[in-house]
Design an enzyme around this catalytic site. Structure first.
Site, PDB file in Angstrom:
ATOM      1  N   SER A 109       0.817  -1.219   0.000  1.00 31.66           N
ATOM      2  CA  SER A 109       0.000   0.000   0.000  1.00 31.66           C
ATOM      3  C   SER A 109       0.849   1.267   0.000  1.00 31.66           C
ATOM      4  CB  SER A 109      -0.935   0.006   1.215  1.00 31.66           C
ATOM      5  OG  SER A 109      -0.197  -0.086   2.414  1.00 31.66           O
ATOM      6  N   LYS A 141       8.291  -1.295  -5.900  1.00 26.27           N
ATOM      7  CA  LYS A 141       6.998  -1.964  -6.055  1.00 26.27           C
ATOM      8  C   LYS A 141       6.204  -1.392  -7.232  1.00 26.27           C
ATOM      9  CE  LYS A 141       7.067  -5.157  -2.912  1.00 26.27           C
ATOM     10  NZ  LYS A 141       7.000  -6.577  -3.300  1.00 26.27           N
TER      11      LYS A 141
END
Length: 311
Positions: A109, A141
């Site tokens: 996240s 990411k």
């Protein structure tokens, strides 16, 4: 995926990877491929390509990553960026050249902008600046997500990406300097209780809001999406519910049974003010988490106590 499909779980000894392996075994999968970091250096392109050529996995869960909390992310910035870039690039490329049927990339996240509107929707990616303390990890990411999209666009690969919220559960990391907030709190409160301490110090102001998902619920979601989702767009995986760090600490205090009081070290960084995932897409696909926070913390604490000799 068929029960006899060859499934490679990268990062099988970590909290997420081990949860995925447990789920696959529970579902009756018999051809689960794993390698430890000593057996296979995922940062080596040659080693990864040789492994894929020899093993020929049909499905891949890419859960391998160098991970840590705020302090680790901020201290080992080069390691977090380099190691994670190499791991994901090598696995995604090897999956393409060996004809893997489907790959799932697990992000984080923290890919979303620091001050993005809440809750975090999938289309908020790359709409603002990142949280500086974990920017290298986040950039790695994001690169993984874009690699999956690019291999899909250019080569037609069925590579999907999922973004888990903050995780906790079995096989978590309880190192006080390099762990995430929830396992660090579990260890702090346990050690304070054992020592008969009167106070426990919590990093930051206690005001940031965070969402927590039990790792076995994440594994359930990953298995569900591997079977039912083939879209290009990433999918958030979370609970859609958050809690302040102060209330989280009080919950851990209650589960552990610590009788003392809390103090907040405001010299320590808070990180992002709030991180709540918009999970409406996941819910619309037909999946919802099943482990509530207090129940999950109790399970994690029991696991921590069972592993005390290893900590």
């Amino acid at each position: 995926m068929l029960k006899n499909s060859k499934v490679y779980v990268a990062g099988h000894r970590g909290m997420v990877g081990s949860a995925i392996v447990r789920k696959l075994k529970a579902e009756g999968f018999s051809e689960i491929i794993t390698r430890t970091s000593k057996e296979l250096d995922l940062r080596s392109q040659a080693a990864v390509e040789q492994f894929f050529t020899e093993e020929k996995p049909e499905y891949v869960f890419l859960a391998a990553a160098k991970v840590g909390g705020i302090q680790a992310n901020n201290t080992y910035r080069a390691d977090f960026l380099y190691d994670n870039l190499m791991i994901e690039a090598n696995i995604i490329h090897a999956a393409y050249i060996t004809g893997v049927e489907k790959l799932m990339f697990l992000g984080s996240s923290c890919i979303y902008p620091k001050l993005a509107p809440q809750p975090l929707r999938e289309d908020y990616l790359l709409t603002g600046e990142l949280e500086p303390t974990n920017e290298p990890y986040a950039i790695a990411k994001i690169a993984g997500i874009k690699l999956c999209e690019a291999y899909r666009d250019q080569y037609g690969c069925n590579f999907i990406s999922v973004m888990p919220t903050n995780l906790y559960g079995y096989n978590d990391n309880y190192d006080l300097n390099n762990s995430h907030v929830l396992p660090a709190l579990i260890r702090k409160f346990h050690e304070a209780k054992e020592a008969g301490a009167t106070t426990v110090t919590v990093w930051g102001t206690g005001s940031p809001m965070r969402e927590f998902l039990f790792a076995d619920d994440l594994a359930e979601a990953c298995f569900f999406l591997m079977q039912n989702y083939d879209g290009k767009e990433l999918v958030n995986i979370g609970t859609g519910e958050d809690v302040s760090i102060k209330d989280l600490a009080l919950l851990v205090k209650e589960v552990v049974g610590f009788e003392g009081s809390l103090e907040f070290d405001t010299s320590k960084p808070d990180g992002t003010p709030r991180k709540l995932m918009d999970v409406s897409k996941l819910h619309s696909l037909g999946f919802k988490h099943s482990t509530e926070l207090r129940e999950g913390i109790a399970l994690a604490y029991a696991d921590f106590r069972n592993k005390l000799v290893e900590v």
